[in-house]
Design a protein around this motif. Structure first.
Motif, mmCIF file in Angstrom:
data_model
loop_
_atom_site.group_PDB
_atom_site.id
_atom_site.type_symbol
_atom_site.label_atom_id
_atom_site.label_comp_id
_atom_site.label_asym_id
_atom_site.label_seq_id
_atom_site.Cartn_x
_atom_site.Cartn_y
_atom_site.Cartn_z
ATOM 1 N N ASN A 189 -31.173 -4.048 4.952
ATOM 2 C CA ASN A 189 -30.769 -2.679 4.596
ATOM 3 C C ASN A 189 -30.341 -1.870 5.806
ATOM 4 O OD1 ASN A 189 -31.566 -3.581 2.164
ATOM 5 N ND2 ASN A 189 -33.019 -1.928 1.733
ATOM 6 N N ASP A 190 -30.603 -2.395 7.002
ATOM 7 C CA ASP A 190 -30.257 -1.627 8.201
ATOM 8 C C ASP A 190 -29.112 -2.253 8.976
ATOM 9 O OD1 ASP A 190 -32.494 -0.317 7.406
ATOM 10 O OD2 ASP A 190 -33.815 -1.309 8.847
ATOM 11 N N LYS B 124 -40.198 1.789 14.661
ATOM 12 C CA LYS B 124 -39.350 0.588 14.646
ATOM 13 C C LYS B 124 -39.990 -0.493 15.495
ATOM 14 C CE LYS B 124 -34.989 0.205 13.406
ATOM 15 N NZ LYS B 124 -33.672 -0.255 13.683
ATOM 16 N N TYR C 32 -33.032 -7.382 9.009
ATOM 17 C CA TYR C 32 -33.288 -6.214 8.154
ATOM 18 C C TYR C 32 -32.034 -5.973 7.336
ATOM 19 C CZ TYR C 32 -37.253 -5.341 11.201
ATOM 20 O OH TYR C 32 -38.408 -5.457 11.889
ATOM 21 N N LYS D 26 -28.460 -6.310 -0.143
ATOM 22 C CA LYS D 26 -29.458 -5.274 0.145
ATOM 23 C C LYS D 26 -30.720 -5.520 -0.683
ATOM 24 C CE LYS D 26 -27.343 -2.010 2.710
ATOM 25 N NZ LYS D 26 -25.916 -1.740 2.650
ATOM 26 N N TYR E 155 -42.445 -6.147 4.527
ATOM 27 C CA TYR E 155 -42.352 -5.221 5.661
ATOM 28 C C TYR E 155 -43.042 -5.836 6.861
ATOM 29 C CZ TYR E 155 -41.308 -2.184 1.778
ATOM 30 O OH TYR E 155 -40.750 -1.661 0.640
ATOM 31 N N LYS F 117 -35.522 2.177 1.547
ATOM 32 C CA LYS F 117 -35.158 2.761 2.841
ATOM 33 C C LYS F 117 -36.256 2.578 3.879
ATOM 34 C CE LYS F 117 -31.636 5.911 1.388
ATOM 35 N NZ LYS F 117 -31.838 6.200 -0.058
ATOM 36 N N ASN F 118 -37.309 1.805 3.518
ATOM 37 C CA ASN F 118 -38.439 1.650 4.451
ATOM 38 C C ASN F 118 -38.297 0.436 5.358
ATOM 39 O OD1 ASN F 118 -39.608 3.876 3.200
ATOM 40 N ND2 ASN F 118 -40.489 2.552 1.621
ATOM 41 N N HIS F 119 -37.060 0.066 5.684
ATOM 42 C CA HIS F 119 -36.767 -1.070 6.573
ATOM 43 C C HIS F 119 -37.456 -2.342 6.117
ATOM 44 C CE1 HIS F 119 -35.305 2.175 8.972
ATOM 45 N NE2 HIS F 119 -36.519 2.687 9.113
#
Lengths: 259, 542
Positions: B258-259, B140, B256, B45, B124, B107-109
């Motif tokens: 974290n997702d 998204k 991604y 992560k 990002y 948490k901002n992808h």
């Protein structure tokens, strides 16, 4: 036991044959003649040179390093040590069975086919199959193994293995068969089978057999040679050797006083 | 106590403990390499870390270590992979825990973009550039749009490959051929000391010129394609809010971290594993796959076996069956047995001196004089490396074949001789088949020793990065003079010679694991063949 009344025709003859391991004499001036198409047994105590004499006939002693010999051995009147004699051809004529059965780590079929192939007797597949079958039939093994000829020879029982070795030797159609205590490691039942076999083949093949078993020698052979300490003590008809030997040592040996 | 030694219990226990220790050590090796390797494949992560002084860092936490700080207290030192090497100049930072204000999962992808150059980008995704249009993503990112973009860039990429690899490759080999002809003419005229065939030479020169003009044509075309490809890109920003453009053609993959759900994660891991095995290395071996190294290792081991086994078997047959037992045979046997204990680097130096400079140099001076002074065979290559390793392993084959031969009873030999077989027939039809399991044991030991050997290879033909495999589709297919890559050397190179050691660490563990797996697999194949042969022999089929 009925003895054949065939005439003595000389097949193998040794003349003043001596053999030395590392310079030590194992055989001393042996003069002996083996008759054609008869069984001759060689008896004597352990270490007396019986096997050495036997292995001299097919020159198997050549394989042992540091051995020498003097004198000569003749097969059909020709010296086997002659330069023109090929040991390969000699050994094809003179088959041999050993005390310990020694099948190759191959199948039953291949064990017998090996001799046929290396001697170039035939390369035809069907001929080989036929010869293998014949050899197995003579040795009385056919009915026992005909269904699994491709099974490993090592899987047979001791007696069967020894008969396989016999079949293997017979498949190359030798004129002479040397047997080095062929039943030495077998039980009585297997022994008697081997003996029966010798009886059936002796009409066509000259047989020389080394044995410790005096009864066996008496049962099987037409002539008997007694060897002691590398010297030929007596050679005569088996009946004479066992009933009326002319030398005292022979009498002592066959009556079980020593050896 | 006396009682303890009298019974066998004591020795059984000692043996058991020794076996246990070995098993523990071995599973430890496997465990460490596996754990190290998982870092490479399981996407970690991305954390957003705020340090005292309010600067922000975005990156993956790789490891945490206890260290002593300047006041003698214990602090934790955290290694963070921040990527973006071309922006920061490094892609790892080390932080002390006491200097971290805030540390939590972003948490901002955030996105990880694996690039063909400069390692990963961590940041990002804001939008894409497509031709002249710029599309911004506000929520998204639109999957369709991204796929479309990569479709275009992939087609450009394959066009470029066609030019770079096929067309220019062809041109190069043609030019090389003509150059060689010219060199040969020059060499001949120099040797015969008279004017060469100038007309022919002129013609060849002209051919080269026309090919070279074609070459620059292609280069222009490739340039154009690259220009074109630059206008298809991802629009990204780093943690400081600076925007960057990454051309799609430079992107290997993106995700991604974290997702990721469990299934995409598994998919990603298996994709990475697959790529690791089948792709070529990138970024001085710290990224990409290790296929050329696997290929080189396996091919070298096979070549080595093909050379070592026949030589070893024939030598053993001679020593055991023909040479007799004289004192010089004994000396030769002792020498052969001792060869197995000679340090492998000594063999390497011998290989360099004898095979490369001696044999290879001679081949060059006879067959390739026009290349001089550039060597063709007189330099390290897979053939010389395999020959050197074959020398190294041939004693093992000799010893085990001799053992197998001498375990065949004399009666069997006598039986075949008494049947009228010649010695050659006995050796080839009885002894050789019966000793094949022993020969296979020798092969297994040889593989085990040969596959893991690095030192002699380093001077006989292994390189950090080989441009071509030693086996390909251009005639004559086997290019045994080529240099090659090897897993053992790859481990040494990535772990200890790399400019970016930290980036290569997971790769290092994974390569170690793979080398162990390959050696075990080669052994298993040999053991399997041996047991099959044993079965055949016991069934008398051989």
């Amino acid at each position: 036991m009925k003895k054949s009344n065939k005439t003595f025709v000389e097949k193998i003859k040794s003349e003043d044959y001596s053999f030395y391991y590392n310079g030590k004499p194992a055989l001393k001036n042996i003069n002996i003649s083996f008759p054609d198409k008869m069984v001759t047994s060689i008896v004597g105590p352990s270490g007396c040179g019986k096997t050495t004499l036997l292995r001299s006939i097919n020159r198997l002693n050549d394989l042992i390093p540091k051995t020498t010999f003097s004198g000569d051995i003749f097969l059909d009147g020709i010296s086997i040590f002659d330069k023109g004699v090929s040991t390969v051809l000699l050994r094809r004529k003179v088959g041999m069975i050993f005390q310990k059965s020694n099948p190759f780590p191959k199948s039953i079929f291949d064990n017998i086919a090996f001799g046929i192939k290396v001697n170039n007797i035939t390369n035809d597949k069907h001929r080989i199959e036929f010869e293998v079958e014949q050899a197995l039939k003579i040795s009385g093994l056919w009915s026992e193994v005909k269904d699994n000829l491709s099974a490993p020879a090592m899987g047979l029982s001791g007696g069967q293995q020894q008969r396989l070795c016999l079949a293997r030797a017979l498949a190359v159609k030798p004129e002479i068969l040397l047997l080095d205590e062929p039943a030495g490691a077998l039980d009585p039942a297997s022994t008697s089978k081997i003996e029966e076999l010798i009886h059936t083949i002796k009409k066509t093949i000259t047989i020389v057999i080394v044995t410790h078993n005096l009864q066996q020698a008496a049962r099987l052979s037409d002539y008997t040679a007694f060897i002691l300490n590398g010297e030929l003590v007596e050679f005569d008809k088996t009946t004479k050797i066992f009933t009326n030997p002319s030398v005292k040592q022979t009498e002592d040996y066959v009556t079980g006083r020593f050896g | 106590m006396k009682n303890l030694f009298d019974t066998s219990t004591f020795f059984i226990w000692t043996a058991g403990i020794a076996l246990g220790v070995i098993l523990v050590i071995f599973s430890g090796i496997i465990y460490i390499s596996t754990v190290g390797a998982t870092d490479y494949f399981v996407p970690g992560k991305i954390n957003r870390i705020q340090i005292l002084g309010d600067s922000m860092i975005l990156g993956q936490i790789i490891s945490v270590q206890n260290v002593t700080d300047e006041f003698g207290g214990i602090d934790e030192s955290i290694l963070v992979k921040v990527g973006n090497r071309e922006i920061y100049g490094y892609d790892f930072v080390r932080l002390e825990k006491s200097k971290i204000k805030k540390n939590n999962i972003d948490k901002n992808h955030p996105i990880i973009i694996e690039r063909m150059q400069n390692g990963n980008f961590i940041g990002y995704l804001n939008g894409i550039v497509k031709n002249t249009d710029t599309i911004y993503f506000y929520s998204k990112p639109d999957k369709e749009v991204l796929l479309d973009l990569f479709d275009i860039s992939n087609s450009i990429k394959s066009d470029i490959r066609v030019y770079e690899v096929e067309k220019i490759g062809n041109l190069n080999s043609k030019i090389d051929n003509i150059r060689r002809k010219i060199n040969k003419l020059d060499y001949q005229s120099r040797r015969d000391n008279k004017a060469g065939k100038n007309e022919l030479r002129q013609q060849l020169e002209e051919q080269i010129q026309s090919l070279e003009s074609k070459y620059s044509e292609y280069m222009e075309l490739i340039d154009e394609l690259y220009q074109k490809s630059n206008s298809f890109a991802l629009l990204v920003s780093d943690i400081s809010g600076n925007n960057h453009i990454i051309p799609a053609i430079n992107i290997h993959s993106y995700y991604y971290p974290n997702d990721l759900g469990i299934i995409p994660k598994i998919k990603l891991i298996s994709k990475k594993l697959w790529e690791f095995v089948v792709l070529e290395p990138r970024e001085s071996n710290t990224e990409g796959g290790i296929f050329p190294a696997i290929f080189g290792t396996v091919m070298m081991v096979i070549l080595m076996s093909i050379i070592a086994v026949p030589i070893g078997v024939v030598t053993a047959l001679f020593l055991n069956e023909y040479a007799g037992n004289g004192w010089w045979v004994k000396i030769i046997r002792i020498t052969v047995y001792n060869l197995a204990g000679v340090p492998s680097i000594v063999f390497g130096i011998f290989g360099l001196g004898f095979f490369i400079y001696g044999v290879g140099g001679t081949i060059d001076s006879i067959f390739y004089p026009e290349y001089s002074p550039a060597p063709v065979w007189g330099t390290g290559g897979i053939l010389w490396a395999s020959l050197t390793l074959a020398l190294l392993t041939v004693p093992v084959v000799i010893v085990s074949t001799e053992e197998a031969l001498s375990s065949i009873p004399t009666e069997i030999r006598e039986a075949s001789i008494a049947l009228g077989a010649t010695k050659l027939q006995m050796v080839s039809k009885i002894l050789l088949p019966a000793s094949t399991p022993g020969i296979m044991t020798g092969l297994i030991l040889a593989i085990a020793r040969g596959a893991g050997e690095v030192a002699p290879l380093m001077i006989t033909g292994v390189v950090k990065l080989a441009p071509d495999l030693p086996l390909d589709s251009t005639f004559p297919f086997f290019h045994l003079e080529r240099k090659f890559m090897h897993l053992g050397f790859h481990i040494y190179d990535v772990g200890f010679q790399s400019p970016n050691v930290e980036a290569g660490f997971p790769m290092l563990f994974m390569t170690t694991l793979l080398l162990i797996i390959i050696v075990v697999m080669l052994n298993m194949i040999a053991i399997h063949i041996r047991s099959k042969l044993r079965q055949k022999i016991s069934q008398g089929l051989l």
